[in-house]
Write an enzyme that holds these catalytic residues in place. Structure first.
Site, mmCIF file in Angstrom:
data_model
loop_
_atom_site.group_PDB
_atom_site.id
_atom_site.type_symbol
_atom_site.label_atom_id
_atom_site.label_comp_id
_atom_site.label_asym_id
_atom_site.label_seq_id
_atom_site.Cartn_x
_atom_site.Cartn_y
_atom_site.Cartn_z
ATOM 1 N N ASP A 1 1.306 -0.974 -0.174
ATOM 2 C CA ASP A 1 0.296 -0.024 -0.148
ATOM 3 C C ASP A 1 1.243 1.102 -0.021
ATOM 4 O OD1 ASP A 1 -3.220 0.526 0.300
ATOM 5 O OD2 ASP A 1 -1.964 2.332 2.029
ATOM 6 N N ILE A 2 0.782 2.061 -0.915
ATOM 7 C CA ILE A 2 1.532 3.363 -0.937
ATOM 8 C C ILE A 2 0.643 4.204 -0.066
ATOM 9 C CG2 ILE A 2 1.984 5.601 -2.053
ATOM 10 C CD1 ILE A 2 0.539 4.111 -4.570
ATOM 11 N N GLU B 1 -4.784 2.050 -4.735
ATOM 12 C CA GLU B 1 -3.274 2.266 -4.457
ATOM 13 C C GLU B 1 -2.804 1.146 -3.730
ATOM 14 O OE1 GLU B 1 -4.119 4.444 -0.519
ATOM 15 O OE2 GLU B 1 -5.096 4.289 -2.367
#
Length: 564
Positions: free
Chosen positions: A434-435, A477
């Protein structure tokens, strides 16, 4: 030389005789049309008059129905004077209309014994979407939560027309309808704008248009993002019509599709026709709206790739299995659902006149030439359809932004690799990514910058993987990587390389150099895992452990949570 001249003369005679027969027939046909009886039929629309039904208006006003021997009455849908929804299926079954326009939910009625059949798929993709506003701060179904107000047509609040696409997408997203703060949808944009709901059903052909007219920014969540790709509008009729009046069914289908081809090639003309001749739902459905809608409808029909009206039995099978997984149907019979029109023969209207005006030899020559031409066309058509099917398969399984597998492809591959690892006692690991602070990137630099970050992460990370590894964009994301035949220690080594590679990665957007970090959760299949959900939830929990620990780090599972 004399022989050659004789051959030329012979073929010129053949051509003249054939043309003479055709001209004689056309003259007789023109004379007969003055007194031609038109069979009255009624078409029941699913909604109010708008470009969604442009092909039928074109077929009526350009004379395609009349040329087919039909006197067609087009009835709009929506709601009656008492506020009750007009159901096209009921209108057709009770013979108040001979043809109707509806969606793929017709399959549910058919599986329950309703004597109806689809005669053409007009929209190759459904216009149905979930719509929210950028202001509300979420972009996926997984982010709805328990308290966020939503209005979705689900079984608990249904008016009898459940939105199967919504149910299927929520199932893929692992969101239980019972968890939601849900009320019956009014389909009113005002409810979304004033916060009565933060997520509502909409059609991509009109919802975003009206939100933008109010100066707000719509955000669309499509069921296609979750591998749910149903057909949109389709034409159907009753089994009785097909059995008792097959010529009428074929004539109506052919003329309607001819109308659609005309409308898509001349959208401005048909938009003007609808605006002048038909009463739309209200004054907001004006000329500007119809122009917008015409462009969106063409995308859903996709005539440049798929022949208008084309029905794919395998795709219907997939839709039926989705309904089964939702418990909406038990058994189904795609073969009896789909009407297969008899093949068109371009000389069918001239046969009587050809028999009277030309010799059997010329008939043989024409048939031979026709068969040769038909064979060539069929080969080209088969090649075109194979190419179109391949294109649609890629669209259905690929994330359009990053080029990675989408959620649907991931779920299928995940189940396959999970079962194989259990069957052959092989190691199998899963990495979730996950960003960090992705919303801040979007808010500060814009969504285009966020898109560049997503594409760059996908490119950098996929370059570190083996050929057997499978990376997918799970949503927003969030990314996942399947690692077949991989121990947890090996998966950790890969995760560390991925973490470092993305830490040092720079994304150039409009002259700005953006850097970002990621959080990762790493876990390996254990003997206690009975389903993919067990493994997935553990990896998801590890990912959130990494975020809670300050982000830009990895959490792994080796019997207990271990900090890295």
């Amino acid at each position: 030389m004399a022989t050659k001249d004789y051959k030329v003369s012979f073929w010129n005679s053949v051509a003249l005789m054939a043309l003479g027969g055709i001209f004689a027939f056309e003259a007789a046909k023109a004379s007969d049309n003055n007194d031609k009886y038109l069979t009255p039929v009624t078409l029941q629309l699913q909604w109010y008059h708008q470009f969604q039904f442009a092909g039928y208006y074109a077929a009526l006003h350009k004379g395609f129905y009349e040329a087919a021997g039909l006197d067609v009455t087009i009835k709009d849908g929506g709601y009656d004077a008492k506020g009750n929804a007009i159901i096209p299926e009921a209108e057709v079954v009770f013979n108040r209309a001979q043809f109707g326009i509806t969606r793929t939910d017709l399959l549910i009625n058919h599986s329950q014994g309703l004597p109806v059949a689809v005669i053409a798929n007009v929209m190759q993709h459904s216009p149905y979407v979930f719509m929210t506003l950028k202001d509300y701060g979420f972009s996926s179904l997984e982010e709805i939560g328990l308290n966020r107000p939503v209005t979705l047509n689900l079984p608990s609040v249904s008016d009898g027309r459940n939105d199967a696409e919504a149910m299927a997408a929520l199932k893929v997203a692992h969101v239980e309808p019972a968890w939601l703060n849900n009320r019956f949808p009014t389909w009113k944009i005002e409810d979304l704008l004033n916060g009565t709901t933060e997520l509502m059903p909409a059609y991509v052909t009109d919802g975003p248009f009206f939100v933008e007219k109010e100066g707000r920014t719509p955000l669309i969540i499509s069921p296609e993002d979750y591998g749910i790709d149903f057909y949109g509008d389709l034409i159907f009729t009753s089994v009785k019509m097909i059995e008792q009046q097959p010529d009428i069914v074929k004539s109506f289908r052919d003329a309607s599709l001819q109308g659609w081809k005309y409308a898509l090639e001349h959208p401005a003309e048909i938009v003007s026709l609808i605006h002048k001749e038909y009463r739309t739902r209200n004054e907001h459905y004006d000329l500007e709206f119809l122009i917008y809608e015409s462009a969106e409808i063409k995308k859903l029909i996709n005539p440049d790739v798929i022949e208008v009206g084309y029905m794919n039995p395998l795709r219907w099978e997939k839709i039926a299995k989705t309904y089964q997984s939702l418990g909406l149907i038990r058994e189904y019979d795609i073969e009896s659902l789909l009407y297969i029109p008899p093949a068109n023969h371009p000389l069918s209207g001239y046969i009587k006149w050809v028999k009277l005006l030309v010799l059997p030899l010329i008939i043989s020559l024409i048939i031979s030439a026709y068969l040769y031409s038909l064979t060539r066309r069929l080969r080209k058509e088969i090649a075109r359809r194979r190419e179109a099917e391949a294109t649609l398969k890629i669209q259905a399984e690929r994330d359009a932004l990053t080029g990675l597998d989408n959620r649907y492809a991931f779920q299928r591959n995940f189940s396959h690799e999970f079962e194989r690892a259990r069957r052959y006692k092989q190691p199998f690991s899963l990495v979730m990514i996950d960003i960090d602070f992705f919303k801040e990137i979007n808010d500060k630099f814009g969504h285009l910058a966020g898109d560049e970050v997503l594409k760059s992460l996908a490119n950098v990370t996929s370059g570190l993987l083996r050929g057997s590894d499978q990376m997918a964009r799970y949503g927003g994301e969030e990314f996942v990587i399947l690692l077949p035949n991989t121990l947890e220690s090996e998966a950790m080594a890969l995760a560390e390389r991925i973490l470092r590679a993305n830490q040092s990665n720079c994304v150039l957007v409009d002259g700005h150099s953006l850097q970002y970090t990621i959080s990762l959760g790493v876990t390996e299949l254990s003997d206690e895992d009975q389903s993919i959900n067990d493994l997935f939830k553990r990896s998801d929990q590890l990912l959130y452990e990494a975020k809670d620990a300050g982000r830009n780090c990895i959490r792994r599972y080796v019997g207990k949570f271990v900090l890295q």
